[in-house]
Design a protein around this motif. Structure first.
Motif, PDB file in Angstrom:
ATOM      1  N   LEU A  92       0.834  -1.201   0.000  1.00  0.00           N
ATOM      2  CA  LEU A  92       0.000   0.000   0.000  1.00  0.00           C
ATOM      3  C   LEU A  92       0.871   1.255   0.000  1.00  0.00           C
ATOM      4  CD1 LEU A  92      -3.085   0.099   0.035  1.00  0.00           C
ATOM      5  CD2 LEU A  92      -2.986   0.560   2.479  1.00  0.00           C
ATOM      6  N   ILE A  93       1.899   1.240   0.839  1.00  0.00           N
ATOM      7  CA  ILE A  93       2.817   2.374   0.904  1.00  0.00           C
ATOM      8  C   ILE A  93       3.621   2.457  -0.387  1.00  0.00           C
ATOM      9  CG2 ILE A  93       4.988   3.096   2.019  1.00  0.00           C
ATOM     10  CD1 ILE A  93       3.683   2.661   4.681  1.00  0.00           C
ATOM     11  N   ASP A  94       4.005   1.307  -0.892  1.00  0.00           N
ATOM     12  CA  ASP A  94       4.792   1.283  -2.126  1.00  0.00           C
ATOM     13  C   ASP A  94       4.058   1.997  -3.256  1.00  0.00           C
ATOM     14  OD1 ASP A  94       6.922   0.572  -3.786  1.00  0.00           O
ATOM     15  OD2 ASP A  94       5.907  -1.260  -4.446  1.00  0.00           O
ATOM     16  N   LEU A  95       2.762   1.685  -3.385  1.00  0.00           N
ATOM     17  CA  LEU A  95       2.025   2.180  -4.546  1.00  0.00           C
ATOM     18  C   LEU A  95       1.328   3.518  -4.299  1.00  0.00           C
ATOM     19  CD1 LEU A  95       0.388  -1.153  -5.726  1.00  0.00           C
ATOM     20  CD2 LEU A  95       2.482  -0.090  -6.563  1.00  0.00           C
ATOM     21  N   LEU A  96       0.915   3.747  -3.042  1.00  0.00           N
ATOM     22  CA  LEU A  96       0.071   4.915  -2.796  1.00  0.00           C
ATOM     23  C   LEU A  96       0.694   5.974  -1.889  1.00  0.00           C
ATOM     24  CD1 LEU A  96      -2.954   2.633  -2.430  1.00  0.00           C
ATOM     25  CD2 LEU A  96      -3.053   4.623  -3.899  1.00  0.00           C
ATOM     26  N   PHE A  97       1.490   5.529  -0.905  1.00  0.00           N
ATOM     27  CA  PHE A  97       2.014   6.491   0.069  1.00  0.00           C
ATOM     28  C   PHE A  97       3.520   6.331   0.252  1.00  0.00           C
ATOM     29  CE2 PHE A  97      -2.308   5.149   1.202  1.00  0.00           C
ATOM     30  CZ  PHE A  97      -2.984   6.352   1.098  1.00  0.00           C
ATOM     31  N   PRO A  98       4.278   6.359  -0.844  1.00  0.00           N
ATOM     32  CA  PRO A  98       5.717   6.080  -0.712  1.00  0.00           C
ATOM     33  C   PRO A  98       6.430   7.058   0.221  1.00  0.00           C
ATOM     34  CG  PRO A  98       5.199   6.979  -2.885  1.00  0.00           C
ATOM     35  CD  PRO A  98       3.902   6.661  -2.239  1.00  0.00           C
ATOM     36  N   ARG A  99       5.917   8.266   0.331  1.00  0.00           N
ATOM     37  CA  ARG A  99       6.586   9.243   1.203  1.00  0.00           C
ATOM     38  C   ARG A  99       6.602   8.761   2.655  1.00  0.00           C
ATOM     39  NH1 ARG A  99       5.890  13.906   4.215  1.00  0.00           N
ATOM     40  NH2 ARG A  99       7.803  15.152   4.112  1.00  0.00           N
ATOM     41  N   ALA A 100       5.524   8.088   3.087  1.00  0.00           N
ATOM     42  CA  ALA A 100       5.469   7.562   4.456  1.00  0.00           C
ATOM     43  C   ALA A 100       6.622   6.583   4.672  1.00  0.00           C
ATOM     44  CB  ALA A 100       4.126   6.873   4.704  1.00  0.00           C
ATOM     45  N   GLY A 101       6.846   5.731   3.683  1.00  0.00           N
ATOM     46  CA  GLY A 101       7.928   4.755   3.803  1.00  0.00           C
ATOM     47  C   GLY A 101       9.286   5.430   3.796  1.00  0.00           C
ATOM     48  N   LEU A 102       9.419   6.411   2.926  1.00  0.00           N
ATOM     49  CA  LEU A 102      10.694   7.115   2.806  1.00  0.00           C
ATOM     50  C   LEU A 102      11.042   7.850   4.114  1.00  0.00           C
ATOM     51  CD1 LEU A 102      12.561   7.159   0.396  1.00  0.00           C
ATOM     52  CD2 LEU A 102      11.564   9.368  -0.271  1.00  0.00           C
ATOM     53  N   CYS A 103      10.040   8.510   4.693  1.00  0.00           N
ATOM     54  CA  CYS A 103      10.273   9.232   5.951  1.00  0.00           C
ATOM     55  C   CYS A 103      10.687   8.250   7.054  1.00  0.00           C
ATOM     56  CB  CYS A 103       9.015   9.998   6.373  1.00  0.00           C
ATOM     57  SG  CYS A 103       8.678  11.420   5.329  1.00  0.00           S
ATOM     58  N   ARG A 111     -18.297   5.012  -3.856  1.00  0.00           N
ATOM     59  CA  ARG A 111     -19.618   5.542  -3.521  1.00  0.00           C
ATOM     60  C   ARG A 111     -19.551   6.457  -2.295  1.00  0.00           C
ATOM     61  NH1 ARG A 111     -22.624   0.427  -3.184  1.00  0.00           N
ATOM     62  NH2 ARG A 111     -21.646  -0.419  -5.031  1.00  0.00           N
ATOM     63  N   SER A 112     -18.642   6.155  -1.384  1.00  0.00           N
ATOM     64  CA  SER A 112     -18.576   6.982  -0.179  1.00  0.00           C
ATOM     65  C   SER A 112     -17.177   7.530   0.069  1.00  0.00           C
ATOM     66  CB  SER A 112     -19.020   6.166   1.030  1.00  0.00           C
ATOM     67  OG  SER A 112     -18.120   5.100   1.225  1.00  0.00           O
ATOM     68  N   ARG A 113     -16.272   7.277  -0.888  1.00  0.00           N
ATOM     69  CA  ARG A 113     -14.891   7.707  -0.690  1.00  0.00           C
ATOM     70  C   ARG A 113     -14.301   8.172  -2.009  1.00  0.00           C
ATOM     71  NH1 ARG A 113     -14.632   2.871   3.205  1.00  0.00           N
ATOM     72  NH2 ARG A 113     -15.839   2.112   1.470  1.00  0.00           N
ATOM     73  N   ALA A 114     -13.423   9.147  -1.935  1.00  0.00           N
ATOM     74  CA  ALA A 114     -12.698   9.552  -3.140  1.00  0.00           C
ATOM     75  C   ALA A 114     -11.693   8.453  -3.490  1.00  0.00           C
ATOM     76  CB  ALA A 114     -11.985  10.868  -2.878  1.00  0.00           C
ATOM     77  N   THR A 115     -11.429   8.296  -4.778  1.00  0.00           N
ATOM     78  CA  THR A 115     -10.482   7.268  -5.216  1.00  0.00           C
ATOM     79  C   THR A 115      -9.068   7.627  -4.774  1.00  0.00           C
ATOM     80  OG1 THR A 115     -11.859   7.159  -7.168  1.00  0.00           O
ATOM     81  CG2 THR A 115      -9.818   5.895  -7.228  1.00  0.00           C
ATOM     82  N   PRO A 116      -8.361   6.664  -4.220  1.00  0.00           N
ATOM     83  CA  PRO A 116      -6.981   6.954  -3.817  1.00  0.00           C
ATOM     84  C   PRO A 116      -6.123   7.294  -5.036  1.00  0.00           C
ATOM     85  CG  PRO A 116      -7.732   4.823  -2.959  1.00  0.00           C
ATOM     86  CD  PRO A 116      -8.754   5.282  -3.936  1.00  0.00           C
ATOM     87  N   GLN A 117      -5.198   8.175  -4.843  1.00  0.00           N
ATOM     88  CA  GLN A 117      -4.288   8.595  -5.905  1.00  0.00           C
ATOM     89  C   GLN A 117      -3.035   7.734  -5.867  1.00  0.00           C
ATOM     90  OE1 GLN A 117      -3.853  11.458  -8.265  1.00  0.00           O
ATOM     91  NE2 GLN A 117      -6.011  10.912  -8.325  1.00  0.00           N
ATOM     92  N   LEU A 118      -2.722   7.098  -6.983  1.00  0.00           N
ATOM     93  CA  LEU A 118      -1.479   6.342  -7.033  1.00  0.00           C
ATOM     94  C   LEU A 118      -0.290   7.291  -7.097  1.00  0.00           C
ATOM     95  CD1 LEU A 118      -2.630   3.529  -9.358  1.00  0.00           C
ATOM     96  CD2 LEU A 118      -1.249   3.148  -7.322  1.00  0.00           C
ATOM     97  N   ALA A 119       0.788   6.886  -6.447  1.00  0.00           N
ATOM     98  CA  ALA A 119       1.984   7.723  -6.469  1.00  0.00           C
ATOM     99  C   ALA A 119       2.660   7.603  -7.836  1.00  0.00           C
ATOM    100  CB  ALA A 119       2.934   7.283  -5.369  1.00  0.00           C
ATOM    101  N   SER A 120       3.306   8.685  -8.271  1.00  0.00           N
ATOM    102  CA  SER A 120       3.969   8.623  -9.573  1.00  0.00           C
ATOM    103  C   SER A 120       5.240   7.780  -9.493  1.00  0.00           C
ATOM    104  CB  SER A 120       4.285  10.026 -10.086  1.00  0.00           C
ATOM    105  OG  SER A 120       4.995  10.729  -9.086  1.00  0.00           O
ATOM    106  N   GLU A 121       5.848   7.729  -8.314  1.00  0.00           N
ATOM    107  CA  GLU A 121       7.032   6.888  -8.121  1.00  0.00           C
ATOM    108  C   GLU A 121       6.809   5.970  -6.927  1.00  0.00           C
ATOM    109  OE1 GLU A 121      11.155   8.575  -9.347  1.00  0.00           O
ATOM    110  OE2 GLU A 121      10.203  10.048  -8.033  1.00  0.00           O
TER     111      GLU A 121
END
Lengths: 246, 472
Positions: free
Chosen positions: A14-25, B446-456
């Motif tokens: 999850l962190i890898d794909l969506l919240f990498p900054r959390a992992g990096l910090c 339906r009840s949540r905004a779609t999570p944004q994938l990180a670019s890296e």
């Protein structure tokens, strides 16, 4: 355990794909304490989504790849109580009677949830450089109940001298994420998330932190959908942001 | 998920009044339980003791049941064995016929709900009167118990006042709890006076003494078991314990976990019919011991823990799903977390296996269970049973929840995540599109905004910041 020379970092998918900054910090925090942080590029996912959906064979296949990715006797730090719980509590069950049972038990014994490692192993004393801030904390159910480390996140926030923590109503209650539960039972999940969002907003804190990005993704998405709510950060981000000069 | 369950969930979530009622009531029970166990260490010790007593009883259940039967029989209690609900219902009917009883007064009994006893008897011309106030209220409303210890917890005073007005137009209208209770008491006293037979449940059956322990707060259980000439007790075979000295810790756990009470108003210890020279008590006491799938559950070393349950209801009071849905949405006799592990094992995964999915696995139930049933772990096990994976078992409907498309998706998922190269390819592709796979679209948004994938990805950032990949 005394301070090790090196740790593995299990970033979680999850962190890898969506919240990498959390992992990096989190990795920077560990490195700053004089620890060599190894990030095995072979890591993928702990296997929890399949495991909690009843697909144990598939979960085991993925879990086995993690046994390969984290060999030896180096501690494994995980910035998520849910994934740490999978590795520590459920791997031994998943591999019971399997040829890899002893490898699974060995890995389970080396796993530390991030806040647990920062407090119990490093006794981190962060020097808070930030201005006074009110935050509210959401402890994941895995942190609270499976690993029993909920107090440690609060402890860490208290160690940041300028941060005041406000506990939301019904703090002990699940946010409604539950992995695939949020997709399989979207109505119940949404009802739980809505109540949690209201309780968190009622604290008036401009920032929500937590140690699990699953819950944070659920709550952040709920806030964004409702059009209001606090900013959301992983606890590692808050710790890093307030303790280093740009 | 079946459309029936989805519809019940939608109904439950849409009923603001009931949701407010149950939230208020359950929050109250949570606080009461907490204040009843002020010493955490003592609670840990007690739970360990409770678990050990119940686990021991299950480990030697056949022997204990034989001992129970022997000692009950010696005390003059007649023991009947029922493998199925039908057999148990026939037993009750047989006893009523022998005594020419046209009416049965009932104390609170979840096993009688499991039997569908009221429907069975009413279809055969027997009047059934629930005498527990909560049970009476749901009976008058034509409903099923909403909660195993507080059957009418979803109704507020106004609901009950309106119900009484509709069913007893001769009574003066009141929304006062005491006046409503007094009215019910008057009505029930008449029934107690005229009844030939009474039926109750059993909280614990003590093998060494042949004693049936029954706790309650209203005195109706005592009335049902002493006023009529015939007392019928029904219970599941798992409710037996070995010794009398094991009862106090279990009762302490039960009442404190259930309502936060140190002890209930009435603790009935029933060990025989009226003895010679005694002035009151029933002339006959019958004990009906129901199996209905329990032996099968007992045979599984992991799932056996389900049978440790002492029916306190704490798991529901603390469950975020039950708190939102209430008991009726589950569509089963036993709702909440315990129901979600018990009912699929009783009825089959093919019929109600989806209940095991209706949990976020938050662990609140397991945390408060007084006999430490690992409910989340068993929910996980039943999900695996539904998918036909995990250890061989006799769980009915094993594998029935495995859907070809879903199984294929998980197989693909495993194929990707078991290979670092394939995983990197996938995450690279996702990162470029920055759109999340369709599994999160639909229900999630339906009840949540779609999570944004990180670019890296973190994989990439870690490499870029120079974090080592060297494994020793």
């Amino acid at each position: 355990m005394s301070k090790p020379d090196a740790v593995y970092f299990f970033g979680t998918c999850l962190i890898d794909l969506l919240f990498p900054r959390a992992g990096l910090c989190a990795m920077r925090l560990l490195e700053r304490e004089g620890i060599r942080v190894i990030y095995p590029q072979e890591q993928t996912c702990c296997g929890q989504p399949a495991y909690n959906s009843g697909y144990r064979d598939e979960a085991r296949t993925v879990a086995r790849a993690q046994l390969d990715a984290f060999p030896g006797d180096i501690p494994v730090v995980v910035p998520s109580a849910s994934c740490a719980g999978m590795l520590r509590v459920h791997y031994p069950r998943l591999f019971a009677g399997d040829a890899d049972e002893s490898r699974a038990l060995d890995l389970a014994g080396r796993v530390y949830e991030l806040t647990e490692f920062l407090i119990r192993v490093l006794d981190l004393q962060p020097a808070d450089l930030g201005s006074p801030l009110r935050v509210t904390l959401h402890n994941s159910c895995s942190a609270r109940r499976e690993l029993g480390v909920a107090d440690l996140a609060l402890d860490l926030l208290d160690r940041l001298g300028n941060v005041q923590v406000i506990e939301p109503d019904h703090a002990y209650e699940c946010c409604g994420f539950g992995g695939t539960f949020a997709v399989k039972q979207p109505e119940i999940s949404a009802a739980m998330a809505a109540d949690k969002a209201v309780a968190i907003a009622a604290t008036g804190a401009p920032l929500l932190v937590g140690q699990d990005c699953g819950c944070l993704m659920n709550l952040e998405g709920t806030f964004r959908h409702r059009g209001s709510g606090p900013e959301v950060k992983h606890i590692a981000e808050l710790l890093w942001d307030r303790t280093h000069d740009d | 998920m079946t459309t029936e369950l989805r519809a019940r969930i939608a109904d439950a979530l849409g009923n603001e009044r009931v949701r407010a009622n149950i939230r208020r009531a359950l929050d109250g029970l949570v606080v009461k339980r907490l204040s009843a166990f002020p010493d955490e260490e003592e609670l840990t010790r007690l739970r360990g003791q409770g678990e050990a007593i119940r686990a021991h009883a299950l480990a030697c259940l056949p022997e204990l049941l034989e001992e129970l039967e022997r000692n009950c029989t010696a005390n003059g209690i007649r023991v009947h064995w029922a493998e199925t609900c039908e057999e148990a219902n026939r037993s009750v009917l047989g006893i009523l016929h022998r005594h020419d009883a046209r009416m049965l007064i009932k104390g609170k009994s979840m096993v009688s709900e499991e039997l569908g006893l009221n429907t069975f008897l009413e279809a055969r011309g027997i009047e059934v009167v629930e005498t527990d106030l909560g049970e009476l209220i749901v009976q008058l409303a034509g409903e099923r118990p909403f909660h195993i210890i507080a059957p009418a917890i979803h109704k507020d005073r106004k609901n009950i006042a309106e119900l009484f007005k509709e069913r007893f137009p001769e009574l003066p209208y009141s929304e006062d709890a005491e006046e409503l209770t007094a009215s019910a008491r008057e009505l029930l006293r008449e029934k107690f006076r005229g009844a030939v037979a009474g039926l109750t449940g059993v909280n614990f059956a003590v093998a060494e003494t042949g004693t049936l322990a029954l706790v309650e707060n209203e005195g109706n259980g005592r009335m049902c078991s002493t006023a009529p000439d015939v007392h019928i007790a029904v219970t599941g075979i798992e409710k037996v314990i070995a010794r009398l000295d094991q009862l106090p810790p279990l009762l302490t756990l039960l009442t404190r976990s259930a309502t936060g009470q140190a002890i209930t108003t009435y603790v009935n210890m029933i060990d025989s019919p009226r003895r010679e020279g005694e002035l009151d008590g029933p002339g006959e006491v019958h004990l009906i011991l129901l199996d209905n799938g329990r032996s099968r559950i007992l045979a599984d070393p992991e799932l056996q823990a389900t049978l440790r349950c002492i029916r306190c209801g704490a798991c529901m009071n603390h469950c975020p799903v039950y708190t939102r849905l209430g008991g009726h949405a589950y569509g089963t006799v036993y709702p909440g977390p315990i129901g979600s592990i018990l009912e699929p094992q009783l009825q089959g995964l093919d019929r109600v296996g989806e209940l095991a999915d209706a949990s976020s696995l938050c662990g609140a139930c397991g945390e408060v269970c007084p006999v430490r049933i690992p409910i989340p772990q068993l929910l996980n096990r039943l999900r695996a049973e539904g998918a036909g994976e995990g250890p061989e078992s006799r769980v009915p409907g094993r594998g029935s929840r495995r859907k070809p498309l879903q199984a294929l998706i998980w197989r693909l998922w495993a194929w990707v995540h078991a290979s670092p190269r394939r995983y990197r390819l996938m995450s690279g592709m996702l990162g470029r599109t920055r759109r999340l796979a369709s599994r999160f679209a639909g229900p999630w948004t339906r009840s949540r905004a779609t999570p944004q994938l990180a670019s890296e990805s973190l994989h990439r950032l870690a490499r870029e910041e120079g974090f080592s990949d060297d494994r020793p």
